[in-house]
Design a protein around this motif. Structure first.
Motif, PDB file in Angstrom:
ATOM      1  N   SER A  59       0.829  -1.214   0.000  1.00 29.00           N
ATOM      2  CA  SER A  59       0.000   0.000   0.000  1.00 29.00           C
ATOM      3  C   SER A  59       0.857   1.255   0.000  1.00 29.00           C
ATOM      4  O   SER A  59       0.613   2.194  -0.773  1.00 29.00           O
ATOM      5  CB  SER A  59      -0.938   0.018   1.209  1.00 29.00           C
ATOM      6  N   GLU A  60       1.855   1.277   0.863  1.00 26.46           N
ATOM      7  CA  GLU A  60       2.734   2.447   0.917  1.00 26.46           C
ATOM      8  C   GLU A  60       3.507   2.591  -0.397  1.00 26.46           C
ATOM      9  O   GLU A  60       3.668   3.705  -0.919  1.00 26.46           O
ATOM     10  CB  GLU A  60       3.699   2.340   2.094  1.00 26.46           C
ATOM     11  N   ARG A  61       3.964   1.468  -0.951  1.00 24.49           N
ATOM     12  CA  ARG A  61       4.686   1.510  -2.225  1.00 24.49           C
ATOM     13  C   ARG A  61       3.794   2.114  -3.303  1.00 24.49           C
ATOM     14  O   ARG A  61       4.212   2.989  -4.051  1.00 24.49           O
ATOM     15  CB  ARG A  61       5.126   0.102  -2.632  1.00 24.49           C
ATOM     16  N   PHE A  62       2.535   1.665  -3.383  1.00 21.33           N
ATOM     17  CA  PHE A  62       1.611   2.206  -4.376  1.00 21.33           C
ATOM     18  C   PHE A  62       1.402   3.705  -4.188  1.00 21.33           C
ATOM     19  O   PHE A  62       1.409   4.458  -5.169  1.00 21.33           O
ATOM     20  CB  PHE A  62       0.258   1.482  -4.309  1.00 21.33           C
ATOM     21  N   ARG A  63       1.209   4.145  -2.959  1.00 21.82           N
ATOM     22  CA  ARG A  63       0.977   5.578  -2.698  1.00 21.82           C
ATOM     23  C   ARG A  63       2.172   6.421  -3.139  1.00 21.82           C
ATOM     24  O   ARG A  63       2.017   7.475  -3.775  1.00 21.82           O
ATOM     25  CB  ARG A  63       0.677   5.815  -1.220  1.00 21.82           C
ATOM     26  N   ILE A  64       3.370   5.971  -2.797  1.00 21.81           N
ATOM     27  CA  ILE A  64       4.574   6.717  -3.166  1.00 21.81           C
ATOM     28  C   ILE A  64       4.741   6.747  -4.685  1.00 21.81           C
ATOM     29  O   ILE A  64       5.015   7.796  -5.267  1.00 21.81           O
ATOM     30  CB  ILE A  64       5.823   6.113  -2.489  1.00 21.81           C
ATOM     31  N   LEU A  65       4.554   5.600  -5.312  1.00 27.05           N
ATOM     32  CA  LEU A  65       4.698   5.544  -6.764  1.00 27.05           C
ATOM     33  C   LEU A  65       3.665   6.420  -7.458  1.00 27.05           C
ATOM     34  O   LEU A  65       3.982   7.131  -8.409  1.00 27.05           O
ATOM     35  CB  LEU A  65       4.576   4.099  -7.260  1.00 27.05           C
ATOM     36  N   GLU A  66       2.432   6.374  -6.977  1.00 21.82           N
ATOM     37  CA  GLU A  66       1.372   7.154  -7.606  1.00 21.82           C
ATOM     38  C   GLU A  66       1.654   8.652  -7.538  1.00 21.82           C
ATOM     39  O   GLU A  66       1.414   9.384  -8.499  1.00 21.82           O
ATOM     40  CB  GLU A  66       0.029   6.844  -6.950  1.00 21.82           C
ATOM     41  N   SER A  67       2.205   9.091  -6.410  1.00 23.58           N
ATOM     42  CA  SER A  67       2.425  10.531  -6.249  1.00 23.58           C
ATOM     43  C   SER A  67       3.735  11.019  -6.859  1.00 23.58           C
ATOM     44  O   SER A  67       3.826  12.175  -7.275  1.00 23.58           O
ATOM     45  CB  SER A  67       2.377  10.916  -4.770  1.00 23.58           C
ATOM     46  N   SER A  68       4.739  10.160  -6.952  1.00 23.70           N
ATOM     47  CA  SER A  68       6.060  10.643  -7.372  1.00 23.70           C
ATOM     48  C   SER A  68       6.674   9.951  -8.586  1.00 23.70           C
ATOM     49  O   SER A  68       7.649  10.449  -9.145  1.00 23.70           O
ATOM     50  CB  SER A  68       7.047  10.505  -6.207  1.00 23.70           C
ATOM     51  N   TYR A  69       6.150   8.816  -8.984  1.00 24.42           N
ATOM     52  CA  TYR A  69       6.741   8.030 -10.072  1.00 24.42           C
ATOM     53  C   TYR A  69       5.619   7.500 -10.970  1.00 24.42           C
ATOM     54  O   TYR A  69       5.352   6.299 -11.015  1.00 24.42           O
ATOM     55  CB  TYR A  69       7.566   6.859  -9.525  1.00 24.42           C
ATOM     56  N   THR A  70       4.984   8.395 -11.692  1.00 24.56           N
ATOM     57  CA  THR A  70       3.766   8.066 -12.433  1.00 24.56           C
ATOM     58  C   THR A  70       3.959   6.911 -13.413  1.00 24.56           C
ATOM     59  O   THR A  70       3.112   6.019 -13.483  1.00 24.56           O
ATOM     60  CB  THR A  70       3.253   9.314 -13.189  1.00 24.56           C
ATOM     61  N   ASP A  71       5.047   6.918 -14.168  1.00 20.69           N
ATOM     62  CA  ASP A  71       5.262   5.855 -15.150  1.00 20.69           C
ATOM     63  C   ASP A  71       5.394   4.489 -14.480  1.00 20.69           C
ATOM     64  O   ASP A  71       4.792   3.507 -14.935  1.00 20.69           O
ATOM     65  CB  ASP A  71       6.511   6.131 -16.000  1.00 20.69           C
ATOM     66  N   LEU A  72       6.179   4.431 -13.408  1.00 22.06           N
ATOM     67  CA  LEU A  72       6.333   3.168 -12.687  1.00 22.06           C
ATOM     68  C   LEU A  72       5.011   2.746 -12.054  1.00 22.06           C
ATOM     69  O   LEU A  72       4.653   1.570 -12.078  1.00 22.06           O
ATOM     70  CB  LEU A  72       7.428   3.300 -11.623  1.00 22.06           C
ATOM     71  N   TYR A  73       4.287   3.711 -11.506  1.00 20.42           N
ATOM     72  CA  TYR A  73       2.981   3.414 -10.922  1.00 20.42           C
ATOM     73  C   TYR A  73       2.041   2.834 -11.978  1.00 20.42           C
ATOM     74  O   TYR A  73       1.369   1.823 -11.734  1.00 20.42           O
ATOM     75  CB  TYR A  73       2.349   4.658 -10.300  1.00 20.42           C
ATOM     76  N   ASN A  74       1.991   3.466 -13.141  1.00 19.75           N
ATOM     77  CA  ASN A  74       1.077   2.999 -14.190  1.00 19.75           C
ATOM     78  C   ASN A  74       1.404   1.579 -14.632  1.00 19.75           C
ATOM     79  O   ASN A  74       0.503   0.770 -14.857  1.00 19.75           O
ATOM     80  CB  ASN A  74       1.097   3.958 -15.383  1.00 19.75           C
ATOM     81  N   THR A  75       2.676   1.266 -14.745  1.00 21.68           N
ATOM     82  CA  THR A  75       3.066  -0.098 -15.106  1.00 21.68           C
ATOM     83  C   THR A  75       2.638  -1.073 -14.023  1.00 21.68           C
ATOM     84  O   THR A  75       2.021  -2.102 -14.314  1.00 21.68           O
ATOM     85  CB  THR A  75       4.588  -0.188 -15.327  1.00 21.68           C
ATOM     86  N   LEU A  76       2.957  -0.770 -12.786  1.00 19.89           N
ATOM     87  CA  LEU A  76       2.588  -1.666 -11.689  1.00 19.89           C
ATOM     88  C   LEU A  76       1.074  -1.813 -11.593  1.00 19.89           C
ATOM     89  O   LEU A  76       0.561  -2.927 -11.443  1.00 19.89           O
ATOM     90  CB  LEU A  76       3.164  -1.157 -10.367  1.00 19.89           C
ATOM     91  N   ASP A  77       0.371  -0.726 -11.706  1.00 19.26           N
ATOM     92  CA  ASP A  77      -1.088  -0.767 -11.619  1.00 19.26           C
ATOM     93  C   ASP A  77      -1.684  -1.649 -12.713  1.00 19.26           C
ATOM     94  O   ASP A  77      -2.636  -2.393 -12.474  1.00 19.26           O
ATOM     95  CB  ASP A  77      -1.644   0.656 -11.703  1.00 19.26           C
ATOM     96  N   ARG A  78      -1.109  -1.595 -13.907  1.00 21.86           N
ATOM     97  CA  ARG A  78      -1.588  -2.371 -15.046  1.00 21.86           C
ATOM     98  C   ARG A  78      -1.416  -3.870 -14.844  1.00 21.86           C
ATOM     99  O   ARG A  78      -2.232  -4.660 -15.317  1.00 21.86           O
ATOM    100  CB  ARG A  78      -0.823  -1.938 -16.293  1.00 21.86           C
ATOM    101  N   ILE A  79      -0.359  -4.296 -14.156  1.00 22.51           N
ATOM    102  CA  ILE A  79      -0.063  -5.730 -14.050  1.00 22.51           C
ATOM    103  C   ILE A  79      -0.280  -6.310 -12.657  1.00 22.51           C
ATOM    104  O   ILE A  79      -0.207  -7.520 -12.487  1.00 22.51           O
ATOM    105  CB  ILE A  79       1.377  -6.041 -14.539  1.00 22.51           C
ATOM    106  N   TYR A  80      -0.579  -5.477 -11.672  1.00 22.51           N
ATOM    107  CA  TYR A  80      -0.641  -5.959 -10.283  1.00 22.51           C
ATOM    108  C   TYR A  80      -1.705  -7.033 -10.080  1.00 22.51           C
ATOM    109  O   TYR A  80      -1.520  -7.945  -9.271  1.00 22.51           O
ATOM    110  CB  TYR A  80      -0.881  -4.797  -9.315  1.00 22.51           C
TER     111      TYR A  80
END
Length: 117
Positions: A59-80
């Motif tokens: 959860s914390e990883r997702f929050r940090i990625l979503e707010s600061s690392y959009t590209d990485l967040y989008n990839t993770l969100d797509r395949i999680y």
């Protein structure tokens, strides 16, 4: 390089190497799990390098990625969802390949490979 960075890099390399070995045995569920473990180590490394902290959970990883690392967040969100599916389903080759391609791309972008010790 600080100790946490060394551990995360080492873990990512081991998980990538193990994922490739398991993939060759056609155990795509286990390979998918290992690819995700490599990805989580790589993402935590990116966060650690920038913030000095390692996320305590997904959860914390997702929050940090979503707010600061959009590209990485989008990839993770797509395949999680595929990671969550490993708990209750058998993962097929096509799904594993999709995860593998994303993880290997991110590993390459972060200059992490199980081959470069």
């Amino acid at each position: 390089m600080e100790e946490n960075e060394k551990v995360l890099i080492g873990n990512a390399k081991r998980f990538l190497g193990s994922a490739k070995l398991v993939y060759k045995t056609n155990d795509f569920t286990s390979a998918t799990i290992l690819y995700f473990k490599a990805l989580f180590s790589i993402l935590d490394l990116v966060i650690l390098k920038d913030t000095g902290n390692i996320p305590k959970d997904h959860s914390e990883r997702f929050r940090i990625l979503e707010s600061s690392y959009t590209d990485l967040y989008n990839t993770l969100d797509r395949i999680y969802l595929e990671y969550r599916n490993t708990y209750t389903s058998i993962i097929n080759k096509e799904t594993c390949d999709k995860v593998r391609e994303n993880v290997e791309r991110i590993a390459k972008e972060q200059k992490i490979s199980e081959d470069n010790q």
